[in-house]
Design a protein around this motif. Sequence first.
Motif, short mmCIF file in Angstrom:
data_model
loop_
_atom_site.label_atom_id
_atom_site.label_comp_id
_atom_site.label_asym_id
_atom_site.label_seq_id
_atom_site.Cartn_x
_atom_site.Cartn_y
_atom_site.Cartn_z
N VAL A 107 16.89 35.55 -87.92
CA VAL A 107 16.82 35.75 -86.48
C VAL A 107 18.17 35.34 -85.91
CG1 VAL A 107 15.77 35.02 -84.31
CG2 VAL A 107 14.34 35.35 -86.33
N ARG A 108 18.82 36.25 -85.19
CA ARG A 108 20.10 35.96 -84.55
C ARG A 108 19.92 35.98 -83.03
NH1 ARG A 108 24.52 36.31 -87.97
NH2 ARG A 108 24.03 37.08 -90.06
N VAL A 109 20.43 34.93 -82.39
CA VAL A 109 20.31 34.78 -80.94
C VAL A 109 21.69 34.46 -80.38
CG1 VAL A 109 19.27 33.49 -79.04
CG2 VAL A 109 17.94 33.95 -81.11
N SER A 110 22.12 35.20 -79.35
CA SER A 110 23.34 34.89 -78.62
C SER A 110 23.04 34.93 -77.13
CB SER A 110 24.46 35.88 -78.95
OG SER A 110 24.96 35.68 -80.25
N PHE A 111 23.64 33.99 -76.38
CA PHE A 111 23.43 33.95 -74.94
C PHE A 111 24.70 33.48 -74.27
CE2 PHE A 111 21.93 30.06 -76.88
CZ PHE A 111 22.52 29.05 -76.13
N ALA A 112 24.88 33.87 -73.01
CA ALA A 112 26.09 33.52 -72.27
C ALA A 112 25.77 33.47 -70.79
CB ALA A 112 27.22 34.51 -72.55
N HIS A 113 26.39 32.49 -70.11
CA HIS A 113 26.26 32.34 -68.67
C HIS A 113 27.66 32.10 -68.13
CE1 HIS A 113 24.68 30.02 -64.97
NE2 HIS A 113 24.53 31.32 -64.77
N GLY A 114 28.09 32.87 -67.15
CA GLY A 114 29.49 32.83 -66.75
C GLY A 114 29.84 31.84 -65.67
N ASP A 115 28.85 31.20 -65.02
CA ASP A 115 29.17 30.35 -63.87
C ASP A 115 28.35 29.08 -63.94
OD1 ASP A 115 29.96 29.28 -61.51
OD2 ASP A 115 28.81 30.63 -60.24
N GLY A 116 28.99 27.96 -64.32
CA GLY A 116 28.30 26.67 -64.35
C GLY A 116 27.65 26.42 -65.68
N SER A 117 27.39 25.13 -65.97
CA SER A 117 26.81 24.74 -67.25
C SER A 117 25.31 24.98 -67.26
CB SER A 117 27.10 23.27 -67.54
OG SER A 117 26.51 22.45 -66.56
N LEU A 118 24.74 24.93 -68.45
CA LEU A 118 23.30 25.09 -68.59
C LEU A 118 22.61 23.92 -67.90
CD1 LEU A 118 23.22 26.13 -72.34
CD2 LEU A 118 23.27 27.60 -70.35
N GLN A 119 21.73 24.21 -66.95
CA GLN A 119 21.16 23.17 -66.11
C GLN A 119 20.00 22.45 -66.79
OE1 GLN A 119 22.65 22.43 -63.20
NE2 GLN A 119 24.11 24.01 -63.77
N ALA A 120 19.35 23.10 -67.74
CA ALA A 120 18.20 22.47 -68.38
C ALA A 120 18.66 21.32 -69.26
CB ALA A 120 17.42 23.49 -69.22
N SER A 121 17.80 20.31 -69.38
CA SER A 121 18.15 19.18 -70.23
C SER A 121 18.09 19.55 -71.70
CB SER A 121 17.22 18.00 -69.94
OG SER A 121 15.87 18.37 -70.19
N GLN A 122 17.32 20.59 -72.04
CA GLN A 122 17.19 21.00 -73.43
C GLN A 122 17.07 22.51 -73.51
OE1 GLN A 122 13.64 18.81 -74.42
NE2 GLN A 122 14.79 17.15 -75.35
N ILE A 123 17.38 23.04 -74.68
CA ILE A 123 17.17 24.46 -74.97
C ILE A 123 16.13 24.53 -76.08
CG2 ILE A 123 18.19 26.59 -75.80
CD1 ILE A 123 20.85 25.61 -74.69
N ALA A 124 15.11 25.34 -75.90
CA ALA A 124 14.05 25.45 -76.89
C ALA A 124 13.97 26.89 -77.39
CB ALA A 124 12.71 25.02 -76.31
N LEU A 125 13.91 27.06 -78.70
CA LEU A 125 13.76 28.37 -79.34
C LEU A 125 12.36 28.43 -79.93
CD1 LEU A 125 14.84 31.05 -80.50
CD2 LEU A 125 15.73 29.75 -82.44
N HIS A 126 11.52 29.35 -79.39
CA HIS A 126 10.15 29.53 -79.87
C HIS A 126 10.07 30.83 -80.66
CE1 HIS A 126 8.85 26.33 -77.15
NE2 HIS A 126 9.55 26.94 -76.20
#
Length: 737
Positions: free
Chosen positions: A583-602
Amino acid sequence: VVGRTILATFRISESNRPVGGFDRVDAEVTLTRPDGRTETHPLFDDGTNGDRLAGNHIWSVEISDPVKEPGPYHLRAHFELTHREGTRARVSEYSIVAQPLPEHCTNVVAGGVVNAYMQHRPQPGDIIQLDELVCLFDKCGAPDRYEMQITDSMGWLRTPDPQGTGALINLPRSFRSGSVKGFGEICLGSPDPDDSDGGIPLVAVIPESARPGDRSVVSIRMKSLAHPDQEPVDVETAIEVFPPRDCNQNGVDDAIDIANGTLKDQDHNGIPDACEGGVHYHPAASPYIHVSVADVAERPGNLVEVPILVSDATGLAGGDLVLTYDAEVLTPRRVRTGDLLTSAGIITVVNLQLRGEVRVSMAGATAIRAGAETESNAGDLVGIDVGPVFMEALVTAVFEVHPNAPEGTTPLALQAALKDEKGAAIPFTVQHGSVTVVVGLLGDVNNDQRVDAGDAILVLRHAVRLSALTQEQQKLGDVNKDGKVDAGDAILILRFGVGLIEVFKPLATQPIIEPINVRLADVQRSFDGTLPLTFVLDPVGGAVGGDLLLVYPPTMGRPMDIQVEGLPVEAFLAVNTHTAGQVRVSFAHGDGSLQASQIALHMLLPDAQPSHQLEIDLTGRLYNLRGQPVGEIRLERTTVQVLPSQYALLQNYPNPFNPVTAIRYNLPQRGHVVLTIYSMTGQLVRTLVDDQVEAGHHTIEWDGKNSRGQQVSSGICLYRLVVDGGQYTALRRMVLL
């Protein structure tokens, strides 16, 4: 951590202070909370506002009560500094993320020789008290201690004899730190006077034979005593020998200048006031400054700017630079002098007439001083921020790429001679650069003459192998010039498309990449025949995108569902499940850091794995706004126990048996288990288990004997499983031969 108070510390640096200091400083700081509420605090409430402030003045202000909610907090301080020449306005901004206190908390450790460097500047023959060798900062809210082992590569560290003889002896094999109180800190090197078991005095004995630049690497291993199950923490720092004390480089020892009044030492620490750069001094990795030519890319027919960067120009008064290029590809048009040189009064003379060479001579009456800062117009490339190292431009060479230049990379080689104000050579290292000629607009992967979200989508799809870019497209998509097309490039393309950046900057040096903590939730089979997996990634400051690769047994087939939690709704996400076992996952956000305290992959897998164990790998990286990797995930060859979905008492094996058999049972959750053997008449023969048992698949052997150790007669026996007083009960037969 939630529950702590935000404390902001400010300093007016020596290089920014006008002659005579400031007559008045008006300042306030605005705090923006996670829910968008703002509040403004005056920065002074102790009368400091009306004083004439000297350089290096430091003050701290509590910005908030103990924070109650997790999330991002943004601080913006506005200063108006008044002196006889007018008023200066300055703005300083900083962001932090408050996180909930984890259930299993580990204290964090910050290392760095403080007084050995800043206050003493070690010389051959010195004996130095190291009273802040390493500081432990508690983020858990509960006291802790550490058992410590310290070694140094040169064998310079000693401790006073505890018997009171006055002799310096070798360090013990291990010792204990003082108490690190809840949300507090303790610095090691001196014992805690309020704690009889609170540390050990540390002394560095520099031998007479040591030479400037010699370094003793200090390795410290710490083991928590409050949490003995936690892994040890390793910290590494160093003690370095400095050249003779001559701050103002007049050929006279600083101590003599202080004694005759040439230099001031108001705090009487032996270091001239003009040479102090702050409380904490972090040593350089080597005595050399680093000069680097940037790696850049441009299309044929366009102008390209190539900055020549320096890591630390302190003491530089002049020198010569020779930049060699391929005249078949590039034509020099001009050389722009950096603010670093012009602000120090250093002039440059440029020669562009020699084919294949750009020559620059630099000369000034005085050298660049420590802490010198530059100001630049918007869009003027004066430096590249590469994590802990900020490199500023000495000069910037502007070339025109020939209209018919072939696609590819052409090298830029630098020769240099750097001089101080006495004409002596300054030691340095050089990193050469390059210009990559690209056919097409850099970042324009889809060749529509624009750089926008469409290009970022193609980059993400390529990163997860949903589609493949051509070789030409990969050259256009690799905007940070690290040799890969990944989420780091997609971040930069998104930021360029909305105008947050005006130019793609290559990665100047290898950034510091932090390991990312990954937790895998309990894996339990579902009643519908599926196997859910959940991975939780701890956050990394500044991360705005990432690439993940999960590898599992391909016999399990493709995932039935994939979800990623913790991403902003504006984030771009690409997932590839076409290859069984990956499973390959890529993500990108161009403005500001990731606001969530954690990232979860289900992820939901078909349960085609008959084994009770599952071997998986999860690897990947997270990237910041500059497209640099800032965090690395390495959960490799991890064996996971697959929990059952329901209670079960299985048939013993072998059956019939003599004299030993194995009885298996499954628990979907932890519980109190009673497993007993009975005769056919209902008489209790033996109790095999009567205890709390963890969830999982369990096996226990019975040797055919009763509770008195006597062999049971041949025949049919019963075995019974009772969980949590009857929540689950099962009974089976077995035959003893």
